[in-house]
Structure formats: structure tokens, C-alpha cells
Design a protein around this motif. Structure first.
Motif, mmCIF file in Angstrom:
data_model
loop_
_atom_site.group_PDB
_atom_site.id
_atom_site.type_symbol
_atom_site.label_atom_id
_atom_site.label_comp_id
_atom_site.label_asym_id
_atom_site.label_seq_id
_atom_site.Cartn_x
_atom_site.Cartn_y
_atom_site.Cartn_z
ATOM 1 N N GLU A 156 89.067 47.731 83.382
ATOM 2 C CA GLU A 156 90.538 47.795 83.316
ATOM 3 C C GLU A 156 90.946 49.255 83.456
ATOM 4 O O GLU A 156 90.478 50.109 82.714
ATOM 5 C CB GLU A 156 91.039 47.197 81.994
ATOM 6 C CG GLU A 156 92.508 47.467 81.674
ATOM 7 C CD GLU A 156 93.495 47.036 82.763
ATOM 8 O OE1 GLU A 156 93.501 45.862 83.147
ATOM 9 O OE2 GLU A 156 94.270 47.910 83.231
ATOM 10 N N GLY A 166 109.172 39.667 82.495
ATOM 11 C CA GLY A 166 110.215 39.097 81.641
ATOM 12 C C GLY A 166 109.670 38.588 80.316
ATOM 13 O O GLY A 166 110.413 38.287 79.393
ATOM 14 N N ARG A 209 99.807 48.719 76.810
ATOM 15 C CA ARG A 209 100.641 49.349 77.830
ATOM 16 C C ARG A 209 101.820 48.424 78.158
ATOM 17 O O ARG A 209 101.723 47.214 78.002
ATOM 18 C CB ARG A 209 99.834 49.641 79.100
ATOM 19 C CG ARG A 209 99.050 48.458 79.662
ATOM 20 C CD ARG A 209 99.713 47.806 80.842
ATOM 21 N NE ARG A 209 98.894 46.811 81.511
ATOM 22 C CZ ARG A 209 98.766 45.560 81.127
ATOM 23 N NH1 ARG A 209 99.361 45.138 80.018
ATOM 24 N NH2 ARG A 209 98.055 44.699 81.820
ATOM 25 N N ARG A 214 104.331 41.857 76.554
ATOM 26 C CA ARG A 214 103.058 41.971 77.282
ATOM 27 C C ARG A 214 102.139 43.028 76.679
ATOM 28 O O ARG A 214 100.916 42.893 76.733
ATOM 29 C CB ARG A 214 103.320 42.302 78.758
ATOM 30 C CG ARG A 214 103.848 41.149 79.580
ATOM 31 C CD ARG A 214 102.813 40.046 79.727
ATOM 32 N NE ARG A 214 101.617 40.461 80.417
ATOM 33 C CZ ARG A 214 101.419 40.405 81.720
ATOM 34 N NH1 ARG A 214 102.367 39.924 82.489
ATOM 35 N NH2 ARG A 214 100.281 40.795 82.257
ATOM 36 N N ILE A 272 102.558 34.088 84.189
ATOM 37 C CA ILE A 272 101.562 34.301 83.122
ATOM 38 C C ILE A 272 100.789 33.001 82.891
ATOM 39 O O ILE A 272 99.570 32.994 82.718
ATOM 40 C CB ILE A 272 102.236 34.767 81.811
ATOM 41 C CG1 ILE A 272 102.974 36.088 82.031
ATOM 42 C CG2 ILE A 272 101.205 34.912 80.691
ATOM 43 C CD1 ILE A 272 103.856 36.506 80.858
ATOM 44 N N ASN A 320 97.599 36.418 89.789
ATOM 45 C CA ASN A 320 98.425 36.900 90.897
ATOM 46 C C ASN A 320 97.601 37.330 92.104
ATOM 47 O O ASN A 320 98.119 37.377 93.208
ATOM 48 C CB ASN A 320 99.277 38.089 90.438
ATOM 49 C CG ASN A 320 100.671 37.669 90.033
ATOM 50 O OD1 ASN A 320 100.851 36.572 89.518
ATOM 51 N ND2 ASN A 320 101.646 38.515 90.253
ATOM 52 N N VAL A 356 88.427 50.291 89.331
ATOM 53 C CA VAL A 356 87.494 49.934 90.403
ATOM 54 C C VAL A 356 88.053 50.497 91.708
ATOM 55 O O VAL A 356 89.224 50.307 92.035
ATOM 56 C CB VAL A 356 87.339 48.392 90.480
ATOM 57 C CG1 VAL A 356 86.589 47.987 91.745
ATOM 58 C CG2 VAL A 356 86.607 47.883 89.245
ATOM 59 N N PHE A 380 108.416 35.837 79.290
ATOM 60 C CA PHE A 380 108.658 34.435 78.940
ATOM 61 C C PHE A 380 107.475 33.630 79.464
ATOM 62 O O PHE A 380 107.094 33.768 80.622
ATOM 63 C CB PHE A 380 109.960 33.965 79.593
ATOM 64 C CG PHE A 380 110.146 32.461 79.586
ATOM 65 C CD1 PHE A 380 110.063 31.744 78.407
ATOM 66 C CD2 PHE A 380 110.426 31.775 80.764
ATOM 67 C CE1 PHE A 380 110.230 30.362 78.399
ATOM 68 C CE2 PHE A 380 110.600 30.399 80.766
ATOM 69 C CZ PHE A 380 110.511 29.692 79.584
HETATM 70 C C1 LIG Z 1 109.997 41.812 87.213
HETATM 71 C C2 LIG Z 1 108.974 40.764 86.890
HETATM 72 C C3 LIG Z 1 109.241 39.855 85.877
HETATM 73 C C4 LIG Z 1 108.300 38.870 85.568
HETATM 74 N N1 LIG Z 1 108.590 38.011 84.556
HETATM 75 C C5 LIG Z 1 107.694 37.058 84.225
HETATM 76 C C6 LIG Z 1 107.958 36.186 83.130
HETATM 77 O O1 LIG Z 1 108.951 36.275 82.422
HETATM 78 N N2 LIG Z 1 107.031 35.235 82.861
HETATM 79 C C7 LIG Z 1 105.886 35.083 83.597
HETATM 80 O O2 LIG Z 1 105.115 34.164 83.314
HETATM 81 N N3 LIG Z 1 105.607 35.915 84.618
HETATM 82 C C8 LIG Z 1 106.478 36.908 84.946
HETATM 83 N N4 LIG Z 1 106.181 37.774 85.953
HETATM 84 C C9 LIG Z 1 104.906 37.607 86.674
HETATM 85 C C10 LIG Z 1 103.725 38.068 85.788
HETATM 86 O O3 LIG Z 1 103.931 39.396 85.400
HETATM 87 C C11 LIG Z 1 102.419 37.933 86.577
HETATM 88 O O4 LIG Z 1 102.356 36.649 87.147
HETATM 89 C C12 LIG Z 1 101.203 38.127 85.664
HETATM 90 O O5 LIG Z 1 101.220 39.419 85.093
HETATM 91 C C13 LIG Z 1 99.925 37.951 86.468
HETATM 92 O O6 LIG Z 1 98.814 38.164 85.628
HETATM 93 P P1 LIG Z 1 97.410 38.669 86.207
HETATM 94 O O7 LIG Z 1 96.479 38.695 85.061
HETATM 95 O O8 LIG Z 1 97.075 37.891 87.425
HETATM 96 O O9 LIG Z 1 97.679 40.158 86.727
HETATM 97 P P2 LIG Z 1 98.303 41.445 85.959
HETATM 98 O O10 LIG Z 1 99.070 41.027 84.764
HETATM 99 O O11 LIG Z 1 98.982 42.179 87.042
HETATM 100 O O12 LIG Z 1 97.019 42.217 85.454
HETATM 101 C C14 LIG Z 1 96.216 42.938 86.341
HETATM 102 C C15 LIG Z 1 95.450 44.007 85.550
HETATM 103 O O13 LIG Z 1 94.514 44.612 86.443
HETATM 104 C C16 LIG Z 1 94.486 46.011 86.241
HETATM 105 N N5 LIG Z 1 94.024 46.616 87.490
HETATM 106 C C17 LIG Z 1 94.659 46.642 88.675
HETATM 107 N N6 LIG Z 1 93.903 47.263 89.609
HETATM 108 C C18 LIG Z 1 92.759 47.622 88.979
HETATM 109 C C19 LIG Z 1 91.567 48.303 89.413
HETATM 110 N N7 LIG Z 1 91.415 48.711 90.675
HETATM 111 N N8 LIG Z 1 90.586 48.518 88.504
HETATM 112 C C20 LIG Z 1 90.715 48.092 87.213
HETATM 113 N N9 LIG Z 1 91.816 47.473 86.759
HETATM 114 C C21 LIG Z 1 92.822 47.222 87.631
HETATM 115 C C22 LIG Z 1 95.934 46.354 85.885
HETATM 116 O O14 LIG Z 1 96.019 47.572 85.160
HETATM 117 C C23 LIG Z 1 96.348 45.127 85.052
HETATM 118 O O15 LIG Z 1 96.114 45.334 83.668
HETATM 119 C C24 LIG Z 1 107.083 38.791 86.287
HETATM 120 C C25 LIG Z 1 106.804 39.714 87.292
HETATM 121 C C26 LIG Z 1 107.735 40.691 87.593
HETATM 122 C C27 LIG Z 1 107.409 41.676 88.675
#
Ligand SMILES: Cc1cc2nc3c(=O)[nH]c(=O)nc-3n(C[C@H](O)[C@H](O)[C@H](O)COP(=O)(O)OP(=O)(O)OC[C@H]3O[C@@H](n4cnc5c(N)ncnc54)[C@H](O)[C@@H]3O)c2cc1C
Length: 368
Positions: free
Chosen positions: A36, A47, A42, A100, A278, A265, A124, A49
Motif C-alpha cells: 500500500e 461519499g 488517510r 474512509r 465500496i 475499481n 508498486v 455511504f
Molecule cells: C467523489 C467520489 C465519491 C464516491 N462516493 C462513494 C460512496 O459514497 N459510496 C461508495 O460505495 N463508493 C463511492 N465512491 C467510489 C469508491 O470510492 C470506490 O468504488 C472504492 O474506493 C473502490 O475501492 P477499491 O478498493 O477498489 O480501490 P481504492 O479505494 O481506490 O483503493 C486503492 C488503494 O490502492 C493504493 N494504491 C494505488 N496504487 C498503488 C500502487 N502502485 N502501489 C501500492 N498501492 C497503491 C491506494 O493508495 C489505495 O489505498 C466514490 C468515488 C468518488 C470519486
């Protein structure tokens, strides 16, 4: 190519997707390393939710009392607002609002407790793939050999298929406020939608998806932008700075190599209009982990088998959610479309209920 329990699995990213995969795999005795890049806790533009569809899994990963102890609060209603008009979208079972910063920190703590090795902060930089292994290159110069790379970095940029698409011309901004908001509210605005959610204890979040042209028009002044979109907003509520990011929007992207798999994502991103992101991240990490563990337990750990099952199930989940969230985002940012939607729906809550269900919000029926 066969995967077995002696092979290390590297997970890139400790968001909800990476942590839920790590918990499922490490609890079953697999060797898991998470890289990470950020220091936790952080803040993250989100949002905050979490859809009712994810409530059961979320409460399995983090029990209710602990969710409350880290600052979460159940959300029982969802309101759509246009000017002074409101429409209530039913939440058949309770959803969650969790900051978050606390959610990701707690999930990572649980992954560590389950036995995952966590390297943080550590970015990475690249991954090389061969038939027999993947080689992960990390910012401190280390190279780690593994049997499988799980891309949970929110983009999938180190998978051979490259990063997921972003919504062109859109950005997301978010800030925490000292202000009690009730439930979840989404306000329709021209070229934007504004979401607010309350955590209890006089704390809440404002998250806005907005055309980047609006940002230029306000010379980057996010308080002024928020006030234009939502005149009630008072910058003095703000606790800390605004954070911003691009908005990912993509169909399902399959992995580009048998030793690579994308979750959360990094695999697919729906419009952030109702708490599905999420939930999909938590579900996909947990599902992948259990799929690998179960497939290998019955001696069928060829990626052809579990990668195909994973892709099929992910696509099935997106079939209604993706267009429902897309449509809602398109309608809410166009005043004429919003007006037409409002007069069409009127008191017919069945339509709102159908949208709610299509976008994933029906969730399990309450048990109490
Ligand atoms: C404005 C906005 C509002 C949103 N509101 C909502 C909401 O209310 N409810 C909801 O369900 N979803 C919401 N989302 C979407 C939600 O934030 C994402 O769907 C969710 O965070 C995806 O989770 P994830 O674990 O796939 O990726 P992420 O949460 O993006 O986690 C990825 C992690 O990988 C790490 N990382 C990235 N690159 C590297 C690397 N090269 N090496 C090591 N670590 C790395 C990052 O630091 C991060 O901690 C919102 C998005 C936005 C933009």
C-alpha cells in the motif's frame, strides 16, 4: 498453470477490495503480501455511504459495535433533492456511513490480524509476468516473486490490459464537516450532483461529482464552487481541506494474464451515485478470496476455472447496477431531464423502488 497454497499472492492496494481479499485468503492460510503506497489513516475522495447490498458482508468483516466505535453510523433513508422538492428512495435494510479514513484502516488491521503481511508505505512501480510467476517491482528497489498478483489499486494500471477508463471532463471532490446531516441526500444540480451523509456526533461528509469546467469557472475555489451548487453550504462547517480526484467509470475489464486478476475499481467502476463502489470492492475481494480457496480445496486451481467464474459473477452484478447508476448520474446533472423525471415519478414510489433495487440498494430484507 496451477496455483497452490505455497505460492505467495501479492495484493496491490489496501482499499476495501484489497483488504477483503487479503482477509479471505490469509484466514485460510494463504501467504499474502499487501503493498500500500499511502500511510493510513488517510482521507480519500468518497461519499462514504455503503449500500445496503453490502451490509451483511461489511458487518461480517467488521462487527456492528466496532463500526460504531470507529465513527460509523447506520443510514436508514436516502433522499433525492431538486430545489425544494424531495423524493425518498427506500432503503429496505439499513446501510452504513463510515469515514474512509477509519474504514480502510480497520480493514487493513483485520487483514494483518488474519495473517497478511503488510508493507506500507510502499508503492508498486511495475509487474513483469511469465508463465511460471509474476515479479513485482516496489519503490524501495525490492523485487518480489509471486504466483498471482491481485490488482486492487483502484485502476489496474500494472495489469497488461492497463488502467480502467476515467469519466472524461469530470472530477470528484470531498470534505468532512462539523455538521449533522440526516441520512443520505443527493442533490441534483446543473453539471453536478452533491451528496451529503451524516455519521452522528455532529460530523458528516460532502462529496460532489462535477464537470471540471465548473472548477475552472470558480478558479479552483472549491468553497465557492460548493456554494454555487448548494447555496446552503457554509465554508465554516468544513473540517480540513477539500480533496479531489478523477472519477473512474468503466465496464468490467478482465485480467490480461493468467497470473493477474483485477478486483474492485480496478476491474469495473460504476458512477458514484448511491454507494455501490465500496460494496462492489468488498464483495469482489471477498468473492475472489473464497473462490481461490474453494477451487484449490477441490484440486481445481487452474485460473481458467476461477478467473472465468469471477468474471461471470462480476459482470452479472454490473448488469443492472451499471446502467442504473449511469442513468441516474445523467438525469441528475441535467435540469431538464431531472424535471421530466420528477414529473414522471411524482408519487409513484414504485419507480423509485425499481431504480433503487436495480442499482443494488434493495439489499437483504431486515431480520429484525
Ligand atoms: C467523489 C467520489 C465519491 C464516491 N462516493 C462513494 C460512496 O459514497 N459510496 C461508495 O460505495 N463508493 C463511492 N465512491 C467510489 C469508491 O470510492 C470506490 O468504488 C472504492 O474506493 C473502490 O475501492 P477499491 O478498493 O477498489 O480501490 P481504492 O479505494 O481506490 O483503493 C486503492 C488503494 O490502492 C493504493 N494504491 C494505488 N496504487 C498503488 C500502487 N502502485 N502501489 C501500492 N498501492 C497503491 C491506494 O493508495 C489505495 O489505498 C466514490 C468515488 C468518488 C470519486
Amino acid at each position: 498453470m496451477i496455483l497452490d497454497q505455497s505460492a505467495r499472492i501479492v495484493i496491490i492496494g489496501a482499499g476495501p477490495a484489497g483488504c477483503s481479499a487479503a482477509i479471505a485468503l490469509a484466514s485460510a492460510g494463504w501467504r499474502v503480501t499487501i503493498f500500500e503506497r499511502a500511510v493510513f489513516p488517510r482521507t480519500k475522495p468518497c461519499g462514504e455511504f455503503i449500500s445496503p447490498a453490502a451490509t451483511r458482508l461489511l458487518e461480517r468483516l467488521i462487527p456492528r459495535p466496532r463500526l460504531i466505535a470507529i465513527g460509523g453510523a447506520p443510514a436508514r433513508s436516502m433522499l433525492l433533492e431538486r430545489g425544494s422538492g424531495t423524493l425518498r428512495a427506500p432503503l429496505r435494510s439499513s446501510a452504513w456511513a463510515v469515514p474512509r479514513s477509519a474504514l480502510d484502516h480497520e480493514l487493513l488491521r483485520r487483514a494483518r490480524e488474519a495473517g497478511a503481511h503488510v508493507v506500507q508505505p510502499s508503492a508498486v512501480l511495475g509487474v513483469g509476468y511469465s508463465a511460471h510467476r509474476a515479479l513485482v517491482r516496489v519503490a524501495d528497489g525490492r523485487e518480489v516473486s509471486c504466483g498471482l498478483v491481485v490488482h486492487a489499486d483502484g485502476t489496474g494500471r500494472h495489469d497488461p490490459r492497463g488502467p480502467v477508463a476515467m469519466a472524461p471532463g469530470w472530477i470528484g471532490i470531498k470534505c468532512h464537516v462539523r455538521r449533522m446531516f440526516e441520512g443520505v441526500r443527493i442533490r441534483a444540480c446543473r453539471g453536478a450532483y452533491v451528496g451529503t451523509i451524516g455519521f452522528g456526533g455532529n460530523r458528516g461528509t460532502i462529496a460532489i461529482a462535477v464537470r471540471s469546467a465548473w472548477l475552472g469557472a470558480h478558479r479552483g475555489d472549491l468553497d465557492a464552487l460548493a456554494r454555487t451548487l448548494w447555496p446552503e453550504f457554509d465554508p465554516r462547517w468544513r473540517e480540513g481541506e477539500w480533496t479531489s480526484c478523477g472519477i473512474a467509470r468503466s465496464r468490467y475489464v478482465g485480467s490480461g494474464h493468467p497470473r493477474s486478476i483485477r478486483i474492485g475499481n480496478a476491474a469495473a467502476a460504476v458512477d458514484p451515485i448511491g454507494g455501490e463502489g465500496i460494496g462492489l470492492a468488498l464483495w469482489s475481494g471477498d468473492f475472489l478470496g473464497r473462490l481461490i480457496v474453494e477451487s484449490c480445496a477441490i484440486d481445481d486451481c487452474s485460473p481458467d476455472t476461477w478467473q472465468q467464474r469471477f468474471a461471470r459473477e462480476f459482470r452479472r452484478r454490473l448488469r443492472l447496477r451499471s446502467p442504473a447508476c449511469r442513468m441516474a448520474a445523467e438525469v441528475l446533472v441535467r435540469p431538464m431531464a431531472t424535471r421530466a423525471f420528477w414529473s414522471m415519478v411524482g408519487a409513484r414510489t414504485a419507480l423509485v423502488r425499481a431504480w433503487s433495487s436495480a442499482s443494488g440498494k434493495a439489499g437483504p430484507r431486515p431480520t429484525n
